[in-house]
Design an enzyme around this catalytic site. Structure first.
Site, short mmCIF file in Angstrom:
data_model
loop_
_atom_site.label_atom_id
_atom_site.label_comp_id
_atom_site.label_asym_id
_atom_site.label_seq_id
_atom_site.Cartn_x
_atom_site.Cartn_y
_atom_site.Cartn_z
N GLY A 14 1.96 2.27 1.90
CA GLY A 14 1.78 1.32 3.00
C GLY A 14 2.87 0.27 3.04
O GLY A 14 3.99 0.49 2.58
N TYR A 15 2.51 -0.90 3.60
CA TYR A 15 3.47 -2.00 3.76
C TYR A 15 3.93 -2.54 2.41
O TYR A 15 5.00 -3.15 2.32
CB TYR A 15 2.83 -3.13 4.58
CG TYR A 15 2.79 -2.80 6.06
CD1 TYR A 15 3.85 -3.16 6.88
CD2 TYR A 15 1.73 -2.10 6.61
CE1 TYR A 15 3.83 -2.84 8.23
CE2 TYR A 15 1.71 -1.78 7.95
CZ TYR A 15 2.76 -2.15 8.76
OH TYR A 15 2.76 -1.84 10.08
N VAL A 16 3.10 -2.36 1.37
CA VAL A 16 3.50 -2.83 0.05
C VAL A 16 4.11 -1.70 -0.78
O VAL A 16 5.25 -1.79 -1.23
CB VAL A 16 2.29 -3.48 -0.68
CG1 VAL A 16 2.61 -3.74 -2.13
CG2 VAL A 16 1.90 -4.77 0.02
N ASN A 94 -5.20 0.30 0.11
CA ASN A 94 -5.76 -0.86 0.82
C ASN A 94 -7.15 -1.24 0.29
O ASN A 94 -7.89 -0.40 -0.19
CB ASN A 94 -5.81 -0.61 2.33
CG ASN A 94 -6.21 0.80 2.67
OD1 ASN A 94 -5.93 1.72 1.92
ND2 ASN A 94 -6.87 0.97 3.78
N THR A 95 -7.44 -2.53 0.38
CA THR A 95 -8.71 -3.06 -0.12
C THR A 95 -9.32 -3.96 0.94
O THR A 95 -9.32 -5.19 0.78
CB THR A 95 -8.48 -3.86 -1.43
OG1 THR A 95 -7.41 -4.80 -1.18
CG2 THR A 95 -8.11 -2.98 -2.58
N LEU A 171 5.67 -10.03 -1.93
CA LEU A 171 6.54 -9.90 -0.76
C LEU A 171 5.80 -10.33 0.50
O LEU A 171 4.59 -10.17 0.62
CB LEU A 171 7.03 -8.46 -0.60
CG LEU A 171 6.06 -7.33 -0.25
CD1 LEU A 171 5.75 -7.27 1.24
CD2 LEU A 171 6.65 -6.02 -0.69
N CYS A 280 -3.44 -10.21 4.17
CA CYS A 280 -3.80 -10.82 2.88
C CYS A 280 -4.57 -12.13 2.95
O CYS A 280 -5.58 -12.30 2.26
CB CYS A 280 -2.53 -11.05 2.06
SG CYS A 280 -1.88 -9.52 1.42
N LYS A 343 3.48 -11.80 12.81
CA LYS A 343 4.66 -12.65 12.63
C LYS A 343 5.86 -11.85 13.07
O LYS A 343 5.72 -10.64 13.34
CB LYS A 343 4.80 -13.10 11.17
CG LYS A 343 5.02 -11.93 10.21
CD LYS A 343 5.02 -12.36 8.76
CE LYS A 343 6.31 -12.98 8.34
NZ LYS A 343 6.49 -13.02 6.88
#
Ligand code: UDX
Ligand code: UDX
Length: 479
Positions: A14-16, A94-95, A171, A280, A343
């Site tokens: 994912g994004y991380v 994901n969580t 990040l 987050c 963002k």
């Protein structure tokens, strides 16, 4: 003596997980990185020749992918093989916040973390270091350790051994590559010093040693939640002051600049906007609230919950201001929404303020035209829930007073999307929105037309000179 680390696996592209492994692969060309995900479509996009199709948009990511993909970085759905060959396994799934059951609305749903730990227990061979990369509630490592230990007891495989470490990611989306390249700190929490050193050796390829911090595992988990809670709290604080500015004649930009000069406060994260979004902040604060409630710390829970409450209130406040300024009704009025991502410089819309603000305006009967340089139409459709609203493209669309319509616009350059609009609402601070030709746009709109700038990015003189009314976040005097 352990075998030197050679192969890394990351569960969750994912994004991380995606950008983090890409950075590691570029810095450690001698190590192999296997990034696996259950989502076949996502993996296919990571492997797509056309780099504009990567599932994550981050400035600088494409260049690193070119450097590493299919050299020492591999994306696949082959979880079993990736786990079997791994010396270190990052769990980066994901969580999301639980929607039902115990802790619903606050605690994180750990079902994917648990499922990943079970897969690791099933396929791991020899000694494996398991690293929590996902942001997790404090003491989740205990769950992972329990699952892995049960594998050891039940397994006929000789010699399977695990250590669990916490290594939260700091990040920020939109600047992920920069943040990964030059992190403020790398936090490693654990009990086994040797395992911590093994993990730190990967980072030492590019991160100075003094930036790598060792803590116990619970401190590491709590530090990540606390970092995000503090950052979000700054935004709620400044947004609450922006409301005071608007009624007193003060200006939030001047207030931010003045308080930011105090070195104890610092100047970062003091930009008032439409409210914080992203995967987050809200989730992590709610985890903190749940933890505090669980231990009977009601006042602590209430303190942190108010940060989320202010954020929700602030988003509603902006929708109300828009309706009020447009003579109390937006029914059947065309409003142009500029920016849908939470963002700039990301295609991510999770918890974006734009979702709630657009939904509010649709409920008021507005006709929205939504443009974002990176967010796709299908993503917006997901977020706004197609069943609740109808697209203007749809011939069946009958805009009634109950709920408005929306349509997606890929381009703004020909200025057509501004035709007959009553207002333009800027919700994301994309660079291109700073350079709009207000004179030209103004001619296409219905007077008295409005610009609502929730990010304070437009040139106020240019907007005013073009004959447009302007509302800016946190501005007490009519702009
Ligand atoms: C991560 C962390 O997971 C989250 O806890 C933290 O708060 C932010 O960073 P992110 O990478 O942004 O989240 O999540 P997402 O983009 O949803 O990626 C997670 C990936 O894990 C998805 O691609 C999903 O398909 C994958 N996944 C999920 C698995 O591969 N296996 C599973 O069992 C569950
Ligand atoms: C955040 C943390 O910054 C990062 O360290 C953590 O690992 C993940 O969560 P992210 O959510 O990707 O990162 O972006 P961030 O830059 O923190 O912005 C979060 C939200 O706050 C955005 O909606 C942003 O627009 C908003 N924001 C940020 C403001 O409104 N004002 C500011 O001054 C800064």
């Amino acid at each position: 003596m352990e075998i030197p680390i050679q192969t890394i696996c990351c569960i969750g592209a994912g994004y991380v997980g995606g950008p983090t492994m890409t950075m590691m692969a570029s810095k450690c060309p001698d190590l192999i990185f296997n990034v696996v995900d259950i989502n076949e479509k996502r993996i296919a996009l990571w492997n797509n020749e056309d780099l504009s199709k990567l599932p994550v948009f981050e400035p600088g990511l494409q260049e690193l992918i070119v450097k590493t993909r299919n050299k020492n970085l591999f994306f696949s759905t082959n979880l079993k093989e990736a786990i079997k060959s791994a010396d270190i396994i990052f769990i980066s799934v994901n969580t999301p916040t639980k929607t039902k059951g115990l802790g619903a609305g606050k605690s994180s749903d750990l079902k994917w973390v648990e499922a990943s730990a079970r897969e690791v227990a099933r396929y791991a061979t020899g000694y494996t270091i398991v690293v929590e990369k996902s942001t997790l509630p404090v003491r989740t490592a205990e769950v992972i350790v329990n699952i892995l230990n049960s594998a050891k007891t039940n397994s006929k495989r000789e010699e399977i051994r695990f250590d669990v470490l916490s290594n939260p990611e700091f990040l920020a989306e939109g600047t992920a590559i920069k943040d990964l390249d030059n992190p403020d700190r790398v936090l490693i929490g654990g009990e086994n010093k040797n395992a911590m050193i093994e993990l730190s050796n990967i980072y030492k390829a590019w991160v100075p040693e003094e930036k790598i911090l060792f803590t116990n595992i619970w401190s590491s988990e709590l530090a990540k939640l606390t970092s995000n809670a503090f950052l979000a709290q700054r935004i709620s604080s400044i947004n609450s002051i922006s409301a005071i500015c608007e009624v007193t004649g003060a200006d939030i930009r001047e207030v931010s600049r003045a308080i930011g000069k105090d070195s104890r406060i610092g100047s970062k994260f003091l930009d008032s906007g439409p409210g914080f979004g992203g995967s987050c902040f809200k989730k992590d604060i709610l985890n903190l609230v749940y933890l505090a409630e669980y231990f009977g710390l009601t006042e602590v829970a209430n303190f942190w919950e108010s940060v989320v409450q202010i954020n929700t209130w602030h988003q509603e406040r902006i929708s109300e201001i828009i309706v009020k300024k447009l003579f109390g009704t937006v029914t059947n009025k065309k409003l142009v929404i500029l920016g849908f991502a939470f963002k700039a410089n990301t295609n991510d819309t999770r918890e974006s303020a734009a979702i709630n603000i657009c939904k509010d305006l649709l409920n008021e009967g507005a006709n929205l035209v939504i443009h974002d340089p990176k967010v796709t139409e299908s993503q917006i459709e997901n977020d706004l829930n197609k069943n609740d609203t109808k697209s203007l493209d749809n011939d069946d669309c009958s805009c009634d007073e109950k709920s408005g319509c929306w349509e997606y616009s890929k381009f703004i350059y020909n200025h057509e999307i501004f035709n007959n609009a009553h207002a333009i609402i800027i919700l994301t601070e994309w660079e291109e929105f700073r350079r709009l030709n207000w004179k030209l746009i103004s001619k296409k709109m219905v007077p008295p037309a409005w610009v609502f700038d929730s990010r304070s990015i437009v040139n106020t003189e240019e907007v005013k000179d073009a004959g447009l009314n302007l509302w800016r976040i946190g501005s007490g005097l009519e702009d």
